[in-house]
Write a protein that holds these residues in place. Structure first.
Motif, PDB file in Angstrom:
ATOM      1  N   PHE A 112      -6.579  14.211 -17.423  1.00  0.00           N
ATOM      2  CA  PHE A 112      -5.140  14.423 -17.271  1.00  0.00           C
ATOM      3  C   PHE A 112      -4.768  15.888 -17.460  1.00  0.00           C
ATOM      4  N   TYR A 113      -5.277  16.507 -18.516  1.00  0.00           N
ATOM      5  CA  TYR A 113      -4.935  17.893 -18.828  1.00  0.00           C
ATOM      6  C   TYR A 113      -5.629  18.896 -17.906  1.00  0.00           C
ATOM      7  N   GLY A 114      -6.758  18.497 -17.337  1.00  0.00           N
ATOM      8  CA  GLY A 114      -7.525  19.432 -16.522  1.00  0.00           C
ATOM      9  C   GLY A 114      -8.322  20.412 -17.365  1.00  0.00           C
ATOM     10  N   ARG A 166       2.774  14.836 -13.338  1.00  0.00           N
ATOM     11  CA  ARG A 166       1.683  15.536 -13.999  1.00  0.00           C
ATOM     12  C   ARG A 166       1.765  17.035 -13.716  1.00  0.00           C
ATOM     13  N   GLN A 167       1.982  17.417 -12.463  1.00  0.00           N
ATOM     14  CA  GLN A 167       2.117  18.836 -12.116  1.00  0.00           C
ATOM     15  C   GLN A 167       3.278  19.463 -12.877  1.00  0.00           C
ATOM     16  N   HIS A 168       4.384  18.762 -12.943  1.00  0.00           N
ATOM     17  CA  HIS A 168       5.558  19.288 -13.635  1.00  0.00           C
ATOM     18  C   HIS A 168       5.242  19.561 -15.108  1.00  0.00           C
ATOM     19  N   LEU A 169       4.572  18.612 -15.745  1.00  0.00           N
ATOM     20  CA  LEU A 169       4.271  18.756 -17.171  1.00  0.00           C
ATOM     21  C   LEU A 169       3.135  19.731 -17.452  1.00  0.00           C
ATOM     22  N   MET A 170       2.173  19.808 -16.552  1.00  0.00           N
ATOM     23  CA  MET A 170       0.984  20.612 -16.810  1.00  0.00           C
ATOM     24  C   MET A 170       1.090  22.035 -16.267  1.00  0.00           C
ATOM     25  N   GLN A 171       1.857  22.235 -15.205  1.00  0.00           N
ATOM     26  CA  GLN A 171       1.938  23.557 -14.590  1.00  0.00           C
ATOM     27  C   GLN A 171       3.346  24.148 -14.667  1.00  0.00           C
ATOM     28  N   GLN A 230       0.822  -1.205   0.000  1.00  0.00           N
ATOM     29  CA  GLN A 230       0.000   0.000   0.000  1.00  0.00           C
ATOM     30  C   GLN A 230       0.859   1.260   0.000  1.00  0.00           C
ATOM     31  N   THR A 231       1.923   1.257   0.789  1.00  0.00           N
ATOM     32  CA  THR A 231       2.826   2.408   0.803  1.00  0.00           C
ATOM     33  C   THR A 231       3.487   2.578  -0.553  1.00  0.00           C
ATOM     34  N   GLU A 232       3.893   1.488  -1.162  1.00  0.00           N
ATOM     35  CA  GLU A 232       4.493   1.541  -2.496  1.00  0.00           C
ATOM     36  C   GLU A 232       3.519   2.158  -3.510  1.00  0.00           C
ATOM     37  N   ILE A 233       2.277   1.726  -3.478  1.00  0.00           N
ATOM     38  CA  ILE A 233       1.248   2.269  -4.375  1.00  0.00           C
ATOM     39  C   ILE A 233       1.063   3.766  -4.136  1.00  0.00           C
ATOM     40  N   GLU A 234       1.017   4.164  -2.873  1.00  0.00           N
ATOM     41  CA  GLU A 234       0.830   5.576  -2.540  1.00  0.00           C
ATOM     42  C   GLU A 234       2.009   6.431  -3.004  1.00  0.00           C
ATOM     43  N   LEU A 235       3.220   5.912  -2.863  1.00  0.00           N
ATOM     44  CA  LEU A 235       4.403   6.647  -3.322  1.00  0.00           C
ATOM     45  C   LEU A 235       4.425   6.749  -4.844  1.00  0.00           C
ATOM     46  N   GLU A 236       4.070   5.673  -5.525  1.00  0.00           N
ATOM     47  CA  GLU A 236       4.009   5.712  -6.986  1.00  0.00           C
ATOM     48  C   GLU A 236       2.953   6.706  -7.452  1.00  0.00           C
ATOM     49  N   ALA A 237       1.808   6.727  -6.793  1.00  0.00           N
ATOM     50  CA  ALA A 237       0.750   7.673  -7.140  1.00  0.00           C
ATOM     51  C   ALA A 237       1.210   9.111  -6.899  1.00  0.00           C
ATOM     52  N   ALA A 238       1.929   9.340  -5.807  1.00  0.00           N
ATOM     53  CA  ALA A 238       2.434  10.682  -5.511  1.00  0.00           C
ATOM     54  C   ALA A 238       3.453  11.111  -6.571  1.00  0.00           C
ATOM     55  N   ALA A 239       4.318  10.194  -6.991  1.00  0.00           N
ATOM     56  CA  ALA A 239       5.294  10.512  -8.035  1.00  0.00           C
ATOM     57  C   ALA A 239       4.588  10.832  -9.351  1.00  0.00           C
ATOM     58  N   PHE A 240       3.543  10.085  -9.682  1.00  0.00           N
ATOM     59  CA  PHE A 240       2.769  10.353 -10.895  1.00  0.00           C
ATOM     60  C   PHE A 240       2.125  11.739 -10.818  1.00  0.00           C
ATOM     61  N   ARG A 241       1.526  12.047  -9.682  1.00  0.00           N
ATOM     62  CA  ARG A 241       0.891  13.359  -9.528  1.00  0.00           C
ATOM     63  C   ARG A 241       1.918  14.482  -9.687  1.00  0.00           C
ATOM     64  N   ARG A 242       3.117  14.270  -9.157  1.00  0.00           N
ATOM     65  CA  ARG A 242       4.173  15.288  -9.274  1.00  0.00           C
ATOM     66  C   ARG A 242       4.646  15.426 -10.718  1.00  0.00           C
TER      67      ARG A 242
END
Length: 104
Positions: free
Chosen positions: A68-70, A18-23, A4-16
């Protein structure tokens, strides 16, 4: 590390990512990402769509892109996309063939 922690860290990295590419770097064009890295924002939205579909969540390409793009692709293009010259377009055709078409 538990799963579960691994999944949460992977999700956080994905969100980051996405933020990097979109914002943070919305100035970087999709065609440049594809030509240099073999993937772009559209690939990420497609992978999101595929993951949803694999879990029985019906989602089309445009819906995944808007999530994804918002925003809609038309809005993204009008705000951030610039014209690509023939050299970039030719490189894109090769990158798309190598990284998307052949991989399915």
């Amino acid at each position: 590390m538990d799963k579960q922690t691994e999944i949460e860290l992977e999700a956080a990295a994905f969100r980051r990512l996405r933020q990097h590419l979109m914002q943070d770097r919305n100035d970087v064009q999709n065609i440049d990402l594809m030509n240099l890295a073999g993937f772009c924002r559209n690939c990420l939205s497609r992978w999101y769509q595929e993951a949803a579909n694999e879990r029985g969540i019906g989602m089309g390409k445009e819906e995944a892109r808007e999530i994804f793009y918002g925003m809609t692709m038309d809005d993204w293009k009008s705000q951030y996309q610039t014209d690509a010259g023939p050299d970039k377009q030719a490189a894109f055709e090769t990158a798309f063939e190598e990284n998307v078409t052949r991989k399915g």
